[in-house]
Write an enzyme that holds these catalytic residues in place. Structure first.
Site, mmCIF file in Angstrom:
data_model
loop_
_atom_site.group_PDB
_atom_site.id
_atom_site.type_symbol
_atom_site.label_atom_id
_atom_site.label_comp_id
_atom_site.label_asym_id
_atom_site.label_seq_id
_atom_site.Cartn_x
_atom_site.Cartn_y
_atom_site.Cartn_z
ATOM 1 N N ASP A 1 -2.381 6.550 -3.708
ATOM 2 C CA ASP A 1 -1.425 5.798 -3.293
ATOM 3 C C ASP A 1 -0.581 4.731 -4.346
ATOM 4 O O ASP A 1 -1.387 4.375 -5.337
ATOM 5 C CB ASP A 1 -1.458 5.085 -1.781
ATOM 6 C CG ASP A 1 -2.543 4.224 -1.897
ATOM 7 O OD1 ASP A 1 -3.221 3.693 -2.947
ATOM 8 O OD2 ASP A 1 -2.449 3.408 -0.915
ATOM 9 N N SER B 1 0.672 -1.084 0.157
ATOM 10 C CA SER B 1 -0.162 0.220 -0.023
ATOM 11 C C SER B 1 0.773 1.247 0.109
ATOM 12 O O SER B 1 1.492 1.551 -1.039
ATOM 13 C CB SER B 1 -1.013 -0.187 1.313
ATOM 14 O OG SER B 1 -1.973 0.917 1.179
ATOM 15 N N ASP C 1 -0.747 1.261 -4.548
ATOM 16 C CA ASP C 1 -1.855 0.421 -5.312
ATOM 17 C C ASP C 1 -3.084 1.031 -5.471
ATOM 18 O O ASP C 1 -4.040 0.112 -5.994
ATOM 19 C CB ASP C 1 -1.774 -0.975 -4.172
ATOM 20 C CG ASP C 1 -2.525 -0.608 -3.057
ATOM 21 O OD1 ASP C 1 -2.260 0.665 -2.319
ATOM 22 O OD2 ASP C 1 -3.193 -1.254 -2.399
ATOM 23 N N ASP D 1 -5.607 2.503 -3.669
ATOM 24 C CA ASP D 1 -6.973 2.210 -3.051
ATOM 25 C C ASP D 1 -7.039 3.270 -2.224
ATOM 26 O O ASP D 1 -8.198 3.363 -1.577
ATOM 27 C CB ASP D 1 -6.864 0.993 -2.407
ATOM 28 C CG ASP D 1 -5.810 0.823 -1.226
ATOM 29 O OD1 ASP D 1 -5.032 1.617 -1.303
ATOM 30 O OD2 ASP D 1 -5.858 -0.229 -0.672
#
Length: 575
Positions: free
Chosen positions: A301, A142, A303, A305
């Protein structure tokens, strides 16, 4: 104990010679201890840790062991006809870890659908559902710094696995005692046996079509999208292509991308901590803003999400909105718009976490919409969507958490920054055409519902000693907390580990109907409150503070005073 594990790795035929040399070159005994004193924990979020060799690190061996445990779990549960989807982000070793997982699954007779290139986490959630897989894996850490990577597991509903499944997978992982038990198959063999398939581009297209269908004011956006000016940064991550493609197809012609942060790069050269919660990641976007003068700035960010939003206040200064502020703005905008179009369901529900602002409940109450609280972690929001569908008693409208995660729709079961970016653009455009900025819209909500202010304090406590300190703090708060804080009475104590809510005024108790978790929440007489919990993904203890004021200044002053009182207790926890 850690020395035994270290020696085992040095002598194992499954650790190659270059890896052994790397381990032998470690001269700091504390470093050896930290790498081997425990196994990297497999929790409800899967694995997350620093990349490197050792049982407490992210490497192909810990990924292989986790996947072998997952394979055993899937074979026991489903017997045959099992398929798994896998995605990965831009991080160092992400592609290698994805291939390691894929080859292990295939060696266990499980079909794998693997994204050919890096993709956002929410698109993995979608692919699991669309391809009717039994599970999903995404390789990401993340928003953590570059030295981290991670491994998240999803269930067949497309949501992150929660406690029961995680514990069953963990028991299968723990049953593996030797590297020889971890199966492997080459990529070529997996492809030849038709066990490894590349996910086709049509999955991307169908996902983006569903995101576009979430637009509430479709005709309005069609005619006015070109009037919105946006600066976007993908922070070297996976969001660049899907976010820009979606906005372009919706007619947003004036989307300017921060070039220095456009290309995927796991070293994150312009953002050491690639988290849109951190104002520093927007410095390049703010430089661009001097000439472009955008209506909105946002970033995703690595990834993709989480979404961070930057707006201009009444003094002309740019402010990074908190996750709570964006969540409340979206809650209000979605409910208001659905009501206007007579699409607001009678049994509609907002879902948020226990550390997320209570202001959302105030907004929802105005629209006669319910609010469900869940434990921290978007996986619990995804779990509620599934529960609502199965019971048929509630209709999910919107979910969010204070840590910049938002979701609308039900085709994804995790926070989704592609969806959030389209919602934020639609909302900003709506207010712009009304002659109002997003900041002014937020101030209107504060004037109506109260000036809520929240603050998160994270204290990093690394290693074995740090873990023990975190446990001590929680033990003290659980058993030795006073009945007042400053001059204000504590009226409720919620202990999510014991599953008990104590009314300290009327001396009553009731059961908390949530999974057990090592979290404490205290509610004060003046409606302020704080929550303390260990991070599930980092060596940190997190303290969430909340106050309500009569103005921005009043809420700021209250927060400073409240913060001091709470931190005094945390620092002096020594029972």
């Amino acid at each position: 104990m850690y020395r035994e594990k270290y020696e085992y790795w040095l002598n194992s035929p499954y650790i190659d010679e270059s890896e052994k040399l790397e381990l032998k070159d470690i001269t700091d005994e504390k470093e050896i201890e930290d790498r081997f004193y425990k196994d990297l924990e497999f929790g409800t979020g899967g694995l997350r840790g620093v990349i490197g060799l050792g049982t407490n690190r992210m490497n192909i061996h810990t990924v292989g062991k986790a996947t072998e445990g997952l394979s055993k779990y899937l074979v026991k549960k489903y017997k045959k006809g099992i398929s798994v989807a896998i995605a990965y982000d831009c991080r160092i070793m992400s592609k290698e870890f994805a291939q390691t997982a894929a080859c292990n699954l295939c060696a266990n007779g499980i079909t794998v659908n693997l994204f050919k290139t890096l993709h956002p986490t929410p698109m993995l959630s979608y692919a699991v559902r669309k391809l009717e897989c039994k599970a999903g894996i995404v390789i990401t850490a993340s928003h953590n710094p570059k030295q981290y990577n991670g491994y998240k597991v999803y269930g067949e509903d497309g949501g992150q696995i929660t406690d029961i499944s995680a514990n069953e997978i963990l028991s299968n992982i723990e049953s593996i005692q030797d590297f020889s038990e971890i199966k492997h198959m080459s990529v070529e063999e997996a492809e030849n046996k038709k066990l490894l398939h590349i996910i086709e581009e049509k999955i991307d297209t169908s996902y983006i079509e569903k995101v576009k269908n979430l637009v509430i004011r479709k005709e309005f956006v069609h005619y006015h999208a070109k009037e919105l000016k946006v600066i976007y940064t993908p922070l070297h991550g996976t969001g660049n292509i899907p976010v820009r493609r979606t906005l372009k197809e919706l007619g947003y012609e004036n989307v300017f991308v921060v070039k220095e942060q456009e290309k995927p790069d796991g070293n994150f050269p312009t953002a050491a901590y690639p988290n849109p919660e951190d104002p520093k990641v927007f410095h390049l976007a703010l430089n661009m803003a001097k000439n472009i003068k955008p209506d909105i700035i946002f970033g995703t960010d690595p990834d993709c999400d989480r979404l961070g939003v930057v707006v201009k206040d009444v003094q002309g200064e740019y402010k990074v909105l908190t996750g709570n502020q964006v969540g409340v703005l979206l809650t209000h905008y979605i409910l208001m718009s659905l009501k206007e179009f007579n699409r607001l369901p009678e049994n509609g529900e907002i879902v948020k976490t226990i550390v997320t602002t209570e202001m959302a409940a105030e907004v929802a109450e105005d629209y006669k919409i319910g609010v469900t609280d869940v434990l921290t972690g978007f996986k619990y929001i995804g779990e509620k969507i599934k529960e609502f569908e199965e019971k048929g008693d509630k209709k999910f409208i919107f979910g969010f958490e204070e840590s910049y995660g938002y979701l609308s729709g039900d085709f994804v079961r995790d926070k989704d920054a592609v969806i959030a970016s389209t919602l934020v653009c639609e909302m900003t455009l709506y207010y712009k055409m009304k002659g109002k900025s997003l900041y002014e819209a937020l101030m209107d909500l504060y004037k109506k519902y109260g000036f809520y202010r929240e603050k998160l304090i994270s204290i990093e406590l690394e290693g074995k000693k740090g873990h023990e300190e975190i446990e001590t703090i929680l033990h003290c708060l659980r058993h030795s907390m006073k009945r007042t804080l400053g001059n204000v009475k504590i009226i409720k104590k919620l202990d999510y580990k014991l599953g008990v809510e104590k009314d300290l005024v009327n001396i009553r108790e009731k059961i908390i109907k949530l999974p057990k978790s090592n979290v404490l929440k205290f509610i004060m007489e003046d409606k302020s409150g704080f929550v303390v919990r260990p991070s599930g993904t980092e060596p940190k203890i997190k303290i969430y503070l909340s106050v309500i004021g009569s103005s921005l200044k009043d809420s700021q002053d209250k927060m400073e005073s409240f913060k001091k009182n709470v931190m005094d207790i945390i620092r002096n926890a020594n029972c």
